[in-house]
Write a protein that holds these residues in place. Structure first.
Motif, PDB file in Angstrom:
ATOM      1  N   PHE A 111       0.800  -1.272   0.067  1.00  0.00           N
ATOM      2  CA  PHE A 111      -0.017   0.154   0.097  1.00  0.00           C
ATOM      3  C   PHE A 111       0.785   1.439  -0.006  1.00  0.00           C
ATOM      4  N   ILE A 112       2.171   1.262  -0.561  1.00  0.00           N
ATOM      5  CA  ILE A 112       3.088   2.219  -0.524  1.00  0.00           C
ATOM      6  C   ILE A 112       2.314   3.507  -1.414  1.00  0.00           C
ATOM      7  N   ASN A 121      -1.748  -3.103  -8.905  1.00  0.00           N
ATOM      8  CA  ASN A 121      -1.629  -2.379  -7.706  1.00  0.00           C
ATOM      9  C   ASN A 121      -2.177  -1.210  -7.250  1.00  0.00           C
ATOM     10  N   VAL A 122      -2.259  -0.258  -8.343  1.00  0.00           N
ATOM     11  CA  VAL A 122      -3.087   0.901  -8.164  1.00  0.00           C
ATOM     12  C   VAL A 122      -4.550   0.704  -8.140  1.00  0.00           C
ATOM     13  N   ALA A 123      -5.095  -0.398  -9.031  1.00  0.00           N
ATOM     14  CA  ALA A 123      -6.312  -0.745  -8.816  1.00  0.00           C
ATOM     15  C   ALA A 123      -6.915  -1.219  -7.401  1.00  0.00           C
ATOM     16  N   VAL A 124      -6.006  -1.946  -6.697  1.00  0.00           N
ATOM     17  CA  VAL A 124      -6.259  -2.520  -5.639  1.00  0.00           C
ATOM     18  C   VAL A 124      -6.439  -1.318  -4.379  1.00  0.00           C
ATOM     19  N   VAL A 125      -5.087  -0.540  -4.597  1.00  0.00           N
ATOM     20  CA  VAL A 125      -5.141   0.635  -3.617  1.00  0.00           C
ATOM     21  C   VAL A 125      -6.323   1.499  -3.854  1.00  0.00           C
ATOM     22  N   SER A 126      -6.876   1.664  -5.158  1.00  0.00           N
ATOM     23  CA  SER A 126      -7.911   2.775  -5.098  1.00  0.00           C
ATOM     24  C   SER A 126      -9.220   1.850  -5.222  1.00  0.00           C
ATOM     25  N   GLY A 127      -9.144   0.631  -4.922  1.00  0.00           N
ATOM     26  CA  GLY A 127     -10.450   0.115  -4.515  1.00  0.00           C
ATOM     27  C   GLY A 127     -11.179  -0.253  -5.867  1.00  0.00           C
ATOM     28  N   SER A 128     -10.426  -0.194  -7.131  1.00  0.00           N
ATOM     29  CA  SER A 128     -10.983  -0.460  -8.115  1.00  0.00           C
ATOM     30  C   SER A 128     -11.141  -1.931  -8.321  1.00  0.00           C
ATOM     31  N   PRO A 148      -9.256  -6.391  -2.979  1.00  0.00           N
ATOM     32  CA  PRO A 148      -8.067  -6.320  -2.593  1.00  0.00           C
ATOM     33  C   PRO A 148      -7.358  -7.488  -2.561  1.00  0.00           C
ATOM     34  N   THR A 149      -6.049  -7.403  -3.201  1.00  0.00           N
ATOM     35  CA  THR A 149      -5.062  -8.479  -3.118  1.00  0.00           C
ATOM     36  C   THR A 149      -3.724  -8.082  -2.816  1.00  0.00           C
ATOM     37  N   GLY A 150      -2.791  -8.865  -2.435  1.00  0.00           N
ATOM     38  CA  GLY A 150      -1.540  -8.249  -1.902  1.00  0.00           C
ATOM     39  C   GLY A 150      -0.691  -8.153  -3.166  1.00  0.00           C
ATOM     40  N   LEU A 151      -0.179  -7.208  -3.704  1.00  0.00           N
ATOM     41  CA  LEU A 151       0.616  -7.162  -4.795  1.00  0.00           C
ATOM     42  C   LEU A 151       1.547  -5.977  -4.757  1.00  0.00           C
ATOM     43  N   PRO A 152       2.893  -6.019  -4.657  1.00  0.00           N
ATOM     44  CA  PRO A 152       3.792  -4.959  -4.688  1.00  0.00           C
ATOM     45  C   PRO A 152       3.754  -4.081  -5.883  1.00  0.00           C
ATOM     46  N   MET A 153       3.910  -2.829  -5.655  1.00  0.00           N
ATOM     47  CA  MET A 153       4.238  -1.801  -6.750  1.00  0.00           C
ATOM     48  C   MET A 153       5.659  -2.179  -7.212  1.00  0.00           C
ATOM     49  N   PRO A 154       5.914  -2.377  -8.675  1.00  0.00           N
ATOM     50  CA  PRO A 154       7.333  -2.247  -9.279  1.00  0.00           C
ATOM     51  C   PRO A 154       8.164  -1.344  -8.922  1.00  0.00           C
ATOM     52  N   PHE A 155       9.404  -1.533  -8.323  1.00  0.00           N
ATOM     53  CA  PHE A 155      10.361  -0.545  -8.157  1.00  0.00           C
ATOM     54  C   PHE A 155      10.177   0.120  -6.949  1.00  0.00           C
ATOM     55  N   ILE A 196      -6.492   6.885 -12.674  1.00  0.00           N
ATOM     56  CA  ILE A 196      -6.339   8.272 -12.398  1.00  0.00           C
ATOM     57  C   ILE A 196      -7.824   8.768 -12.238  1.00  0.00           C
ATOM     58  N   GLY A 197      -8.682   8.506 -13.171  1.00  0.00           N
ATOM     59  CA  GLY A 197      -9.961   9.038 -12.822  1.00  0.00           C
ATOM     60  C   GLY A 197     -10.536   8.623 -11.509  1.00  0.00           C
ATOM     61  N   ARG A 198     -10.284   7.349 -11.218  1.00  0.00           N
ATOM     62  CA  ARG A 198     -10.772   6.745 -10.041  1.00  0.00           C
ATOM     63  C   ARG A 198     -10.036   7.521  -8.687  1.00  0.00           C
ATOM     64  N   LEU A 199      -8.789   7.647  -9.112  1.00  0.00           N
ATOM     65  CA  LEU A 199      -7.855   8.533  -7.930  1.00  0.00           C
ATOM     66  C   LEU A 199      -8.333   9.824  -7.560  1.00  0.00           C
ATOM     67  N   PHE A 200      -8.884  10.686  -8.646  1.00  0.00           N
ATOM     68  CA  PHE A 200      -9.505  11.925  -8.800  1.00  0.00           C
ATOM     69  C   PHE A 200     -10.693  11.863  -7.769  1.00  0.00           C
TER      70      PHE A 200
END
Lengths: 373, 631
Positions: free
Chosen positions: A263-264, A321-328, A331-338, B28-32
C-alpha cells in the motif's frame, strides 16, 4: 556495428526512470515505515537499509543482465522455467518455506528470503517469448505448450496461496498471446475454463469471497475485511490535490497495514496528493513506453517478445496495484514494481530493466535513432 | 510454422501500450474521485481516527429560585485517564494515584496495566488539588479530563421538583430532565494526536475546545415559600405517618408555582441509586403525576357551577342522606345537618347540598364545566409525567354517579388540575396554565426562554368568582376550615376528606385528607393545596390534618411578606380549655363542645365517645375544630 561502438547505456531514459523510481521508492518507504520500524526494532531505518542493500544488489544484477547474451536466455528459457517451478515447489518443503500472513510464498536463503513467484513470472515470459519466436499464437494448437507452462506456474502459485500473482501472471500471458497473434476466437475459447475457474477458486477459500464483498462495500465491516481498503481511502482522501507533504502521512502511524509495501501508493497519495500519484504513474508509463520501443526495435523476434513481456509484467503489476489501492478491484496483495519495499521484487525488476538495456544495445537501429521516438 | 509478419507484430506493441495507458487513465479518474471529490469527507473520517479526544464536560447551568437563590449548581471535578500503552512506570503511577485518592493500590494497578484498550478511566471526582498533585509527577500517558459534578445547595429540598441527573450529567427527572437541553451546556474536549493504539505522537500538540456552560433556569418558586411548604409536609409526615404528604402553592392569578413539596423524599446530593424502586417512588412529583379523588375540595367547583348556572336554592334540608334513584347516599354526618342555606351548606361541607346542585345542573352541564375547568386535559405544566384525570364517560354517567361527583367522588384528578381549576374560581374565572420555570438565560446573561402567564379559557364569571371567594372565606372563618385560620388575615378554603378505593371497593381506614386554601397578599391571590395521603391513626379529617398545616404556611407567608394583621377587637379569640368528652353520648359531647365555644367533627357510629382530639385540658382558641370518635 562493433561491440566497442555500442554505448555503455543504450537507453538512458529507461535506466534513469527505473533508478528514479527505485530511489523515490526508498524515500517513500522510509516515510511509511520509519515509525513502525522505530517501534519494532528501535531503528527507524531498519527497512530502508535492507532496501538500499537490495538496490545495490539489484544494480549489480541489472548490469550483469544488460551484458547477458540474449541467445543464452533463449537457450536456457526451458531450464529457467523448470528451475522456477522447482523453487515454487520448494516453498512447500518445511524448513525452506517461510510462512507469513497465512501464505507460504517465501524461500529462506539464510541471509534473506526470496519469493520464487517473482522469478517465475519472468521465467514464464522468457519461455513464452522463445515459443512465440518459433511459432506465433495464431492457432490454438500452437499455444498448447505456453498454456501448459502457464497452468503449471499458476497452479503452484495458487497453492501458496497467492491469488494476486496468479491473476497477474494470467493477464500477462494473455497480453503476450495477443502480441503473438492470438485472435478473438482463441481468447474466447480460453475464456471458458478461466470463467469456470474463478468461482471455484473463490469458493474454495471463503476469505476470497469476503474480500470480494469488502471491495464492494468496505464500510460494512470497517474493522474486518473492509479495514485495509478504508484505511487506503483515508490516506488517499487526506491527500487531496497536493498531499500533506513529504513525510507527513498520518496513516503510517500503524493505521494503514503494509504501508511500505503493497500500500505504498496510498502513502504517496496521502503525502504528495493526486499530483504525486499522477507523477508516479507517468514515470511507470515512461518505463513501459521505453520497453515497448525497445521491443519494436529489437534485433530478432525473441528479443522483441522478451522486451514486450518485461514491459507487460511491469504494466500489469502496476495497474493491479493501483487498482487495489484505489478500491477498483478486490483487494489482493501485490507490490508496486520498483517502489514497494521488498528486495527480491526490486532485484528481479531491475534485472529485467538490465535485460531491456541489453536488448536495446543489440538493437539494429543505431542508438541515436531511439531519441526520435 | 505459422508466423505473423513483423509488421503485424510491431503493430500490436503500440496497441498494448495504448491499452495500458488507457487503463492508467481510468485509474487516475478513480483516484481523482477518491482524492478530490470524496477527499474532504474521507479526511474528516480519518481525522476522527487520528485523534483521541477526552471530554471536558460542560458545567451544567444553575437552577435558581425567583429571587436568585441558587438551588442547584455545578462544581468542576477531574477524571484521571491513563493510556496503558503509553505508560512507562505502571507501578509508580498506581502508587501515586492510590496515595492521592486513597484508592486501593491493587485496584488502581489492575486498571493501569489493562491491555487491549486505549484509555482507562482510573479515578473520577478528583478535586483540583488532587489533580494538581498528580500532574506534578509528569507521568507520560496520564491525562486529566474536566468533569462537572452537580451540587444541590439545599440537598433535601424541592427534591421532586428539581430532579436529578445521571452520572453522565443528563437530567433524569424534574426540572433537570424537562429543561435538560438548556441546562446541560456544550461539552468541550481535548484532542491528542495518536497512533493506531493510542500512543501520543512525538510532535503532538494537544488542542482544547472549551466547554460552554449550561444556561441558568430561574424558577417561579420562592425559596421561602418552598421552605414553608417543606416544613409543612415534613410535619405532616412526622405527625400522621402518612404514605405521602404534598403541598402546592401557586399564584392563582398567573399560574406561577411558588412552592411544590412532597414527602417522603431524599437528599439530591446523596441519591439512593442502588435502591431503584424507592428512588423512582421518591422522585415522582405526586402533585403532577398521580390522580386522586379530591373529595370535598371538589365542592368548590360544584358550587361555582351551581352559582353560574343559577340552580342554587334558598334552603336545603339534610337528614344525613339523600335518596337518589332509590339509592341512599349518606352525608358525611350521619345525624344530618338539618335545614341550612347554601352558605352554611358550604361551611358544613354538606354532601346533600352538592348532590342537589349536581343533579339540578345535570350531567351535561357539569361535564361542560369540567371541560372549562380543564379537568379533561392536562394542565400543560412544564413538569414531566403529568397524569391524566379519570372520569366516567359522559354517556355512561348515571344519576347516582353525577350526585357523587357533585361532592368529589367517582372522579379522579391530579392535584395540579384541581389547583388550577380552583384558581380560576377565585381569580375571576381565568383558567391559567401553571408553570414553574420563569426564564432561562445563558451564562453571559442573554435571555433564551421566558414563560409568561397564559389564560387558556374562562370558567366562571367575575361575579360568581367574587361570591365564591366570600363563601370560602366563610368556611375558614366559621366552618370546617377554621383550623386554617390565621388571626387578623382573610383566608378562604375548603377541606377535603376522601375515602380511598382499593380494587374498586372502599379501603376502610384509608383516607386522603386535604385542604385547599387561598389568601390575598399585596394584591396577588395565593393558593395553597395540602394533601396528606393516608394519615395513620384516628385522625383523618382534612379539617384536622391538612387545614392547620395550610394555616401554618400562610401564617409564615404573611410574616415573610410583612403583611400586618387586621385585628378586629370583637373577634379576638378567647383561650378555652378542651373539655373531657370521653364516654359521653354523641349529643352530650356535642353540647359540651358547643358550650365551650368549639367546632367539632365526628367519626364513628357507636353510642359513646372513645377518642377525642386534642386531649382534655389542652388550651386552644375558641372556634377551633376539634374531633371525637364514637365507638
Amino acid at each position: 556495428m562493433s561491440e566497442r561502438s555500442k554505448p555503455v547505456v543504450a537507453d538512458k531514459t529507461l535506466i534513469f526512470t527505473a533508478l528514479i523510481l527505485a530511489v523515490f521508492g526508498i524515500v517513500m518507504q522510509y516515510s511509511a515505515s520509519s515509525y513502525i520500524a522505530l517501534q519494532q526494532t528501535g531503528d527507524e531505518f531498519f527497512y530502508v537499509k535492507k532496501q538500499a542493500l537490495a538496490l545495490v544488489a539489484a544494480l549489480v544484477v541489472a548490469f550483469g543482465c544488460s551484458r547477458l547474451r540474449t541467445d543464452l536466455v533463449k537457450k536456457f528459457s526451458v531450464p529457467l522455467l523448470v528451475l522456477s517451478l522447482v523453487l515454487l515447489a520448494l516453498v512447500f518443503v518445511p524448513g525452506l518455506g517461510v510462512e507469513k500472513y497465512g501464505a507460504t510464498r517465501w524461500l529462506n536463503l539464510g541471509f534473506t528470503t526470496f519469493q520464487p513467484s517473482e522469478l517465475a513470472k519472468f521465467a514464464l515470459m522468457f519461455f513464452i517469448a522463445s515459443r512465440l519466436s518459433v511459432r506465433s499464437s495464431t492457432r490454438f494448437r500452437d499455444m498448447i505448450g505456453i498454456l501448459v507452462a502457464t497452468l503449471a506456474v499458476c497452479a503452484l502459485v495458487m497453492l501458496e496461496p497467492n491469488m494476486s500473482i496468479t491473476v497477474c501472471i494470467g493477464l500477462c500471458v494473455l497480453l503476450m498471446l495477443f502480441v503473438g497473434g492470438c485472435g478473438i476466437k482463441q481468447f474466447a475459447v480460453m475464456a471458458i475454463p478461466v470463467a469456470a475457474a474463478i468461482p471455484v477458486l473463490i469458493f474454495a477459500e471463503p476469505y476470497r469471497l469476503k474480500r470480494l464483498l469488502a471491495f464492494i462495500d468496505p464500510w460494512a465491516s470497517p474493522l474486518g475485511e473492509g479495514y485495509q481498503l478504508i484505511q487506503s481511502y483515508y490516506a488517499l482522501g487526506s491527500g487531496g490535490w497536493f498531499g500533506l507533504g513529504l513525510f507527513n502521512s498520518r496513516q503510517k502511524y500503524m493505521f494503514l497495514p503494509f504501508a511500505e509495501s503493497d500500500f505504498i501508493f496510498s502513502v504517496i497519495g496521502e503525502e504528495l496528493g493526486l499530483i504525486g500519484c499522477i507523477f508516479v504513474i507517468a514515470l511507470i508509463c515512461v518505463l513501459i513506453w521505453r520497453g515497448i520501443v525497445i521491443a519494436m526495435r529489437a534485433k530478432d523476434r525473441f528479443q522483441t517478445y522478451v522486451a514486450a513481456g518485461i514491459s507487460i509484467v511491469i504494466a500489469v503489476q502496476t495497474l493491479l496495484n493501483v487498482a487495489v489501492v484505489s478500491g477498483s478491484i478486490p483487494p489482493t496483495g501485490l507490490p508496486m514494481p520498483f517502489i514497494s519495499s521488498g528486495g527480491s521484487s526490486l532485484v528481479v525488476f531491475m534485472a529485467a530493466v538490465g535485460l531491456l538495456e541489453g536488448i536495446a544495445r543489440n538493437s539494429q537501429i543505431p542508438h541515436s535513432f531511439h531519441k526520435m521516438y | 510454422m505459422h508466423k505473423i509478419s513483423h509488421i503485424t507484430l510491431k503493430r500490436k506493441l503500440p496497441a498494448v501500450f495504448a491499452l495500458v495507458v488507457f487503463l492508467f487513465l481510468l485509474l487516475i479518474g478513480r483516484l481523482f474521485y477518491i482524492q478530490i471529490i470524496d477527499g474532504n469527507g474521507l479526511q474528516t473520517l480519518a481525522l476522527d481516527q487520528w485523534t483521541r479526544d477526552l471530554p471536558f464536560r460542560a458545567e451544567r447551568g444553575d437552577i435558581v429560585d425567583r429571587n436568585g437563590t441558587v438551588l442547584a449548581t455545578s462544581q468542576t471535578s477531574y477524571t484521571l485517564y491513563v493510556r496503558p500503552n503509553d505508560l512507562e512506570k505502571h507501578d509508580e503511577v498506581a502508587r501515586a494515584v492510590s496515595a492521592a485518592t486513597g484508592a486501593d493500590f491493587d485496584n488502581v494497578y489492575k486498571k493501569v496495566i489493562k491491555t487491549g484498550v486505549s484509555e482507562v478511566k482510573v479515578a473520577t471526582g478528583l478535586t483540583r488539588s488532587q489533580m494538581l498533585a498528580l500532574s506534578a509527577y509528569g507521568f507520560k500517558g496520564v491525562y486529566f479530563a474536566e468533569d462537572a459534578t452537580r451540587y444541590y445547595n439545599y440537598g433535601n429540598f424541592a427534591t421532586q421538583l428539581i430532579g436529578f441527573t445521571n452520572s453522565d450529567g443528563e437530567g433524569q427527572s424534574g426540572i433537570e430532565q424537562y429543561y435538560n437541553a438548556y441546562l446541560k451546556g456544550t461539552d468541550g474536549a481535548s484532542f491528542t494526536q495518536t497512533d493506531l493504539i493510542g500512543r501520543e505522537l512525538d510532535d503532538n500538540v494537544t488542542s482544547y475546545l472549551a466547554p460552554i456552560k449550561g444556561m441558568t433556569a430561574k424558577l417561579t418558586i420562592d425559596f421561602k415559600l418552598q421552605s414553608f411548604a417543606e416544613k409543612a409536609v415534613n410535619d405532616a409526615l412526622a405527625t400522621y405517618s402518612p404514605k405521602s404528604a404534598s403541598c402546592l402553592m401557586m399564584n392563582a392569578d398567573t399560574g406561577e408555582i411558588l412552592a411544590m413539596a412532597s414527602a417522603p423524599t431524599f437528599d439530591l446530593n446523596d441519591i439512593p441509586r442502588n435502591d431503584l424502586s424507592s428512588l423512582l417512588a421518591g422522585a415522582k412529583n405526586l402533585l403532577v403525576t398521580d390522580v386522586y379523588e379530591p373529595g370535598s375540595t371538589f365542592k368548590i367547583l360544584t358550587s361555582a357551577i351551581g352559582i353560574e348556572t343559577d340552580v342554587i336554592k334558598d334552603s336545603y334540608y339534610c337528614p344525613g342522606y339523600k335518596v337518589v334513584d332509590g339509592q341512599r347516599i349518606k352525608c358525611w354526618r350521619s345525624i344530618g345537618h338539618g335545614s341550612q342555606d347554601f352558605a352554611h351548606g358550604i361551611m358544613n361541607s354538606c354532601n346533600c347540598v352538592f348532590m342537589d346542585i349536581a343533579l339540578s345542573a345535570g350531567t351535561s352541564t357539569m361535564y361542560d364545566y369540567f371541560e372549562k375547568f380543564g379537568l379533561t386535559q392536562k394542565t400543560g405544566v412544564d413538569i414531566s409525567g403529568e397524569g391524566r384525570s379519570i372520569m366516567l364517560a359522559e354517556e355512561s354517567v348515571k344519576t347516582v354517579d353525577i350526585a357523587r361527583i357533585g361532592f368529589g367522588q367517582a372522579i379522579a384528578v391530579t392535584p395540579i388540575q384541581l389547583a388550577t381549576a380552583v384558581a380560576s374560581v377565585i381569580n375571576g374565572g381565568r383558567l391559567v396554565t401553571p408553570y414553574v420555570v420563569d426564564s432561562i438565560y445563558s451564562d453571559d446573561g442573554k435571555l433564551a426562554y421566558r414563560n409568561s402567564p397564559t389564560v387558556r379559557n374562562t370558567t366562571v364569571s367575575e361575579s360568581t368568582s367574587a361570591k365564591m371567594r366570600e363563601y370560602l372565606y366563610g368556611v375558614v372563618e366559621e366552618g370546617g376550615g377554621k383550623n386554617a385560620y390565621v388571626e387578623g388575615y382573610r383566608i378562604g378554603g375548603k377541606t377535603g376528606t376522601a375515602q380511598k378505593y382499593k380494587d374498586g371497593v372502599i379501603d376502610r381506614g384509608a383516607y386522603v385528607s386535604s385542604f385547599i386554601g387561598f389568601t390575598e397578599i399585596n394584591g396577588q391571590r395565593i393558593l395553597c393545596l395540602m394533601i396528606v395521603d393516608e394519615p395513620q391513626g384516628y385522625v383523618y379529617y382534612g379539617s384536622i390534618v391538612a387545614a392547620p398545616l395550610v394555616g401554618q404556611i400562610f401564617s409564615s407567608t404573611f410574616a415573610y411578606y410583612d403583611v400586618a394583621p387586621k385585628i378586629d377587637a370583637d373577634n379576638i379569640p378567647k383561650a378555652v380549655v378542651m373539655p373531657d368528652v370521653y364516654g359521653l353520648s354523641a349529643t352530650a359531647a356535642c353540647a359540651a363542645l358547643r358550650s365551650a365555644g368549639l367546632t367539632y367533627e365526628v367519626a364513628g357510629e357507636g353510642g359513646s365517645v372513645v377518642y377525642q382530639f386534642p386531649a382534655a385540658g389542652a388550651e386552644i382558641d375558641d372556634g377551633t375544630v376539634v374531633y371525637f370518635v364514637l365507638g
